[in-house]
Scaffold this motif. Structure first.
Motif, short mmCIF file in Angstrom:
data_model
loop_
_atom_site.label_atom_id
_atom_site.label_comp_id
_atom_site.label_asym_id
_atom_site.label_seq_id
_atom_site.Cartn_x
_atom_site.Cartn_y
_atom_site.Cartn_z
N PRO A 1 -49.70 35.05 24.89
CA PRO A 1 -48.61 35.87 25.14
C PRO A 1 -48.10 35.80 26.81
CG PRO A 1 -50.77 37.36 25.39
CD PRO A 1 -50.99 35.82 25.04
N PHE A 2 -46.96 35.76 26.77
CA PHE A 2 -46.10 35.67 27.81
C PHE A 2 -45.50 36.96 28.48
CE2 PHE A 2 -46.56 31.15 27.09
CZ PHE A 2 -46.84 30.74 28.15
N CYS A 3 -45.20 37.14 29.75
CA CYS A 3 -44.42 38.43 30.41
C CYS A 3 -43.08 38.03 30.58
CB CYS A 3 -45.09 39.14 31.23
SG CYS A 3 -46.78 39.87 30.69
N GLU B 1 -48.78 31.64 35.69
CA GLU B 1 -48.45 33.10 36.37
C GLU B 1 -47.94 34.09 35.60
OE1 GLU B 1 -49.56 33.77 39.63
OE2 GLU B 1 -50.65 31.94 39.40
N LEU B 2 -47.36 33.46 34.65
CA LEU B 2 -46.26 34.34 33.60
C LEU B 2 -47.21 35.02 32.46
CD1 LEU B 2 -43.24 32.04 33.35
CD2 LEU B 2 -43.83 33.92 34.89
N LEU B 3 -48.53 34.40 32.48
CA LEU B 3 -49.25 34.99 31.28
C LEU B 3 -49.51 36.54 31.27
CD1 LEU B 3 -51.85 32.26 30.80
CD2 LEU B 3 -49.92 32.68 29.11
N CYS B 4 -49.72 37.42 30.25
CA CYS B 4 -49.95 38.72 30.33
C CYS B 4 -51.45 38.95 30.12
CB CYS B 4 -49.41 39.39 29.09
SG CYS B 4 -47.43 39.40 29.01
N GLY B 5 -51.99 39.89 30.88
CA GLY B 5 -53.41 40.30 30.82
C GLY B 5 -54.28 39.27 31.71
N ASN B 6 -55.49 38.92 31.08
CA ASN B 6 -56.58 38.13 31.79
C ASN B 6 -56.01 36.75 31.61
OD1 ASN B 6 -58.87 37.19 33.06
ND2 ASN B 6 -60.13 37.40 31.13
N THR B 7 -56.20 35.98 32.52
CA THR B 7 -55.72 34.44 32.47
C THR B 7 -56.80 33.76 32.95
OG1 THR B 7 -55.18 34.46 35.13
CG2 THR B 7 -53.32 35.23 33.56
#
Length: 271
Positions: free
Chosen positions: A128-130, A146-152
């Motif tokens: 999922p991307f924000c 850096e654009l990923l949502c939550g825990n990367t």
């Protein structure tokens, strides 16, 4: 342009129809493709003043970027193996590095590039991307994370694993080849033969240093040291500058290539 010239010179001169120059022509082809994936989007962004890219466009760019980049890593390893055989086993070189072997090595490099590109792109774009406004001039891996949502953290581990496979594995093969090459050269009796042996490896060694040095600085450093401006500088170097330098390195430091270039130039002049 320079990469096209090198590829045409090698394909058009029978003297250069050897395993080493076959690898060089493949390197030029990969550099052309590599630049074709990155440069058009950079120019579009500069002309339009935007940095936007569609989800599918970003996925395709990432796949081809990884495909050609990883293939080049493994091709450089194949080239070091070629130099290892040529210097350490010169009397058996023609038998070991026959056309079936060196063409198979090139096929393996493309297979590795395809596998890494597909797996990494599919896994990354299933997350999922924000948002998809990347602070970069192409769909680079680190800015995308850096654009990923939550825990990367799982994605960062994935990047490290891919980097180990794509960068460290072929690099270890290159290191091993050069260790054997150096020991063999130092055991040669005359200084002239040592110099000649070192000169056959100098171009490849310089290309490896440029490509691996900048790429490893980007992908194998800790997240705490990540800087957008530094990353853009390093990315520009290994995606644009290094592919442009490769044909210059191989042409200016190689008498056979320079001879073929002079021969082709005389043919053009006197036609």
């Amino acid at each position: 342009m320079a990469n096209r010239v090198i590829a045409l010179i090698i394909n058009g001169d029978n003297i250069l129809h050897t395993p080493m120059y076959f690898f060089v022509s493949q390197l030029s082809f990969l550099d052309i493709c590599y630049l074709s994936v990155i440069v058009p989007k950079i120019l579009e962004n500069l002309i339009t003043g935007t940095i936007g890219i569609s989800n599918k466009g970003c996925a395709m760019q990432m796949f081809f970027f990884l495909f050609f980049g990883v293939a080049e890593y493994f091709l450089l390893a194949a080239m070091s193996f070629d130099r290892y055989v040529a210097i350490c086993y010169p009397l058996h070189y023609a038998i070991i590095m026959n056309s079936r072997v060196y063409k198979s090595l090139v096929a393996v490099t493309y297979a590795c590039g395809t596998a890494v590109g597909l797996v990494h792109t599919i896994i990354t774009f299933s997350l999922p991307f924000c948002g998809l406004t990347i602070n970069h001039f192409f769909c680079e891996i680190q800015p995308l994370l850096e654009l990923l949502c939550g825990n990367t953290s799982p994605s960062e581990i994935q990047v490290i694993v891919v980097a180990v496979i794509a960068i460290v594995s072929p690099f270890l093969l290159i290191i091993y080849s050069y260790i054997r090459i150096i020991f063999t050269i130092l055991n040669k009796s005359s200084a002239e033969s040592q110099q000649k042996a070192f000169s056959t490896c100098s171009s490849h060694f310089l290309v490896v240093t440029l490509f691996y040095g900048t790429a490893s600085s980007t992908y194998l450093r800790p997240k705490s040291s990540y800087s957008t401006s530094v990353d853009k500088l390093l990315s520009t170097f290994y995606t644009v500058v290094t592919p442009l330098l490769n044909p210059i390195i191989y042409s200016l430091r190689n008498e056979e290539v320079k001879g073929a270039l002079r021969k082709r130039w005389r043919k053009i002049i006197f036609v």
